[in-house]
Design an enzyme around this catalytic site. Sequence first.
Site, PDB file in Angstrom:
ATOM      1  N   ASP A 108       0.861  -1.164   0.000  1.00 36.18           N
ATOM      2  CA  ASP A 108       0.000   0.000   0.000  1.00 36.18           C
ATOM      3  C   ASP A 108       0.905   1.223   0.000  1.00 36.18           C
ATOM      4  O   ASP A 108       1.928   1.244   0.687  1.00 36.18           O
ATOM      5  CB  ASP A 108      -0.875  -0.002   1.269  1.00 36.18           C
ATOM      6  CG  ASP A 108      -2.288   0.440   0.988  1.00 36.18           C
ATOM      7  OD1 ASP A 108      -2.437   1.571   0.506  1.00 36.18           O
ATOM      8  OD2 ASP A 108      -3.227  -0.323   1.267  1.00 36.18           O
ATOM      9  N   ASP A 210      -3.218   4.682  -2.301  1.00 36.56           N
ATOM     10  CA  ASP A 210      -4.349   5.052  -1.455  1.00 36.56           C
ATOM     11  C   ASP A 210      -4.904   6.435  -1.832  1.00 36.56           C
ATOM     12  O   ASP A 210      -4.136   7.369  -2.077  1.00 36.56           O
ATOM     13  CB  ASP A 210      -3.830   5.094  -0.004  1.00 36.56           C
ATOM     14  CG  ASP A 210      -4.916   5.360   1.010  1.00 36.56           C
ATOM     15  OD1 ASP A 210      -5.800   4.507   1.153  1.00 36.56           O
ATOM     16  OD2 ASP A 210      -4.882   6.425   1.659  1.00 36.56           O
ATOM     17  N   GLU A 274      -6.753   3.564  -5.734  1.00 34.50           N
ATOM     18  CA  GLU A 274      -8.090   3.625  -5.148  1.00 34.50           C
ATOM     19  C   GLU A 274      -8.756   4.948  -5.501  1.00 34.50           C
ATOM     20  O   GLU A 274      -8.263   6.008  -5.122  1.00 34.50           O
ATOM     21  CB  GLU A 274      -7.986   3.524  -3.626  1.00 34.50           C
ATOM     22  CG  GLU A 274      -9.338   3.605  -2.964  1.00 34.50           C
ATOM     23  CD  GLU A 274      -9.307   4.145  -1.539  1.00 34.50           C
ATOM     24  OE1 GLU A 274     -10.130   3.716  -0.737  1.00 34.50           O
ATOM     25  OE2 GLU A 274      -8.448   5.008  -1.236  1.00 34.50           O
ATOM     26  N   HIS A 335     -11.539  -3.279   2.894  1.00 31.64           N
ATOM     27  CA  HIS A 335     -11.524  -3.057   4.337  1.00 31.64           C
ATOM     28  C   HIS A 335     -12.300  -1.812   4.762  1.00 31.64           C
ATOM     29  O   HIS A 335     -12.321  -1.489   5.944  1.00 31.64           O
ATOM     30  CB  HIS A 335     -10.067  -2.954   4.796  1.00 31.64           C
ATOM     31  CG  HIS A 335      -9.364  -1.790   4.147  1.00 31.64           C
ATOM     32  ND1 HIS A 335      -9.136  -1.727   2.794  1.00 31.64           N
ATOM     33  CD2 HIS A 335      -8.901  -0.632   4.654  1.00 31.64           C
ATOM     34  CE1 HIS A 335      -8.555  -0.589   2.499  1.00 31.64           C
ATOM     35  NE2 HIS A 335      -8.383   0.092   3.614  1.00 31.64           N
ATOM     36  N   ASP A 336     -12.866  -1.094   3.801  1.00 29.37           N
ATOM     37  CA  ASP A 336     -13.619   0.115   4.141  1.00 29.37           C
ATOM     38  C   ASP A 336     -15.120  -0.062   3.981  1.00 29.37           C
ATOM     39  O   ASP A 336     -15.889   0.805   4.389  1.00 29.37           O
ATOM     40  CB  ASP A 336     -13.201   1.276   3.214  1.00 29.37           C
ATOM     41  CG  ASP A 336     -11.749   1.660   3.393  1.00 29.37           C
ATOM     42  OD1 ASP A 336     -11.252   1.572   4.536  1.00 29.37           O
ATOM     43  OD2 ASP A 336     -11.109   2.036   2.393  1.00 29.37           O
TER      44      ASP A 336
HETATM   45  C1  GLC Z   1      -8.361   4.812   1.956  1.00 27.86           C
HETATM   46  C2  GLC Z   1      -8.183   3.563   2.789  1.00 27.86           C
HETATM   47  C3  GLC Z   1      -8.860   3.762   4.117  1.00 27.86           C
HETATM   48  C4  GLC Z   1      -8.182   4.921   4.807  1.00 27.86           C
HETATM   49  C5  GLC Z   1      -8.214   6.161   3.926  1.00 27.86           C
HETATM   50  C6  GLC Z   1      -7.279   7.199   4.443  1.00 27.86           C
HETATM   51  O1  GLC Z   1      -9.676   5.055   1.633  1.00 27.86           O
HETATM   52  O2  GLC Z   1      -8.684   2.462   2.093  1.00 27.86           O
HETATM   53  O3  GLC Z   1      -8.817   2.615   4.913  1.00 27.86           O
HETATM   54  O4  GLC Z   1      -8.814   5.175   6.020  1.00 27.86           O
HETATM   55  O5  GLC Z   1      -7.791   5.895   2.618  1.00 27.86           O
HETATM   56  O6  GLC Z   1      -5.953   6.773   4.256  1.00 27.86           O
END
Ligand code: GLC
Length: 544
Positions: A108, A210, A274, A335-336
Amino acid sequence: MMKRKNRSSWARTAIIYHIYPLSFKDSNSDGKGDLKGILEKLDYLNDGTEKSLGVNAIWLSPVYCSPMADFGYDVSDYYEIDPVFGDLEIFEELVREVHGRGMKILMDFIPNHTSAQHPWFLESRVSRDNPKRNWYIWQNPKPNGAPPNNWLSCFGRSAWTYDEKTQQYYLHSFFPEQPDLNWRNLQVQKEMRKVLQFWLARGVDGFRVDAISHIMKDEQLRDDPPNPNYVPGAINPYESLLHIYSKERPELQEVLNTLCEVLDQKEDRFMVSEAYVDIPGLMALHQACKNGLHAPMNLNFIEMPWNAQVYRRFIDDFEKSLSPDDIPVHVLGNHDRSRIATRLGQQKARLAALLIFTLQGIPLVYYGEEIGMEDEEIPEEKIQDPLDKRIPGFKLGRDPARTPMQWSAHKYAGFSDALPWLPIGRNYKTHNVEDERKDSSSMFNLYRNLIHYRKKSPILLYGSYESIDPGNNEIVAFLRKFDREQILVALNFSQEEQPLSLHFSQARVIYSTCFDREPGEMVTLGKFRLKPYEGVMYRYYRRI
Ligand code: GLC
């Protein structure tokens, strides 16, 4: 524009497995998953035989040093592994072992923000004239003391936090413990590229980037306009604004391309990013990277209503937009977000799996999806994710989808000898690796079969996509074609049996999500009925 050419040899055939390290396997009995735990379970992921799941790449949610305000997404040292997970030596062993199994490993990469405990931010907040001041985004209050503009944090309330000491606000798109870096500062860009280089030199094959949409903000910091469709109380308050100035800025394209260039310094690397964006947004990100070493994740299936027409339209439109060098990445959960087996139920989750394994591009599997893990309700005293408290009343806390991997029906689901950091999902007695392996119709065996079939099928890996009209609004159907060979995929989205009206055509069943059809069975599609929520993959012959 320069012709884009994808130079990664493995991305097109990749099946990525997303590991949330805290919840995968605990090796040292502290109730938290770690790198050694992942090492122990690599054979499960791929031991070179068809008995294992068979994925050929893993992505680890962050394992860098972190105060864990956001469970690793708040990095305080990009060059070290957090002791909770292990150390650099174990990480390097993991990379070797992953490669020894012919798999790839993605880390990541969190470019938008650091932890507030990162030395850069600690320096930055010392004084207004600190050399690192401009590494973050600091602004004066409005004359009435209010934040500089109306931007909201994705994690509730204003995106600005006031710092008493220097009497300015700093920007954070997420928690206040995650100050946003200033990507307009070229020194920041350079430092962050160094981070990529460091891990590439340690052999990682790429990254999952991310929150990419957030890294560039409007230079004038203009207010985001209100969202006319916002319904107060019904939707997350973050949605009360249209975030046209605080994220998804056009300048993002260029910055993303500079990251892709870093990947090109080593052979055969790739990254996925993402971004919760629609098709035009996805295409902008696909096109940003000139060497084609990047693909944004398609996260649209996570929020799509369960409706065959909606799915069909989306897939057709997306396919039409992609150029031959683009590699889409299809995601069902992470995971979100709530797990797919909870959002849709177990039967539909099987259908969704068949979909992502038969479309072109990279299927991305969130750990536990392959055994039908579901969200677990977390009692208040066990809640870990602070999001629940910052935006109360919307059930946005992400713990339910982060519970420990269910390895067996034994104590703590075989995840740990000690009390796990989050409760075990209540379906672990029926949905666990050990037992599902033995059941030929389990979710695990559905995933395993689809993965191994896909890896051997040039049609699924390289074939073109052709939408077909199944003559039925409840069915999504498409053809994949390669070298005069064709696979037909038909998914019944309804809870009733549905006729598949493709007349004068014959096909052989390769695979059904209901498991009770004979593989190889010859069927005439005009007469074929799909069972409720059944998905079938056929070898297709156009005419009798
Ligand atoms: C992304 C991650 C999430 C995190 C956010 C801030 O959306 O997937 O888990 O809290 O970024 O880094």
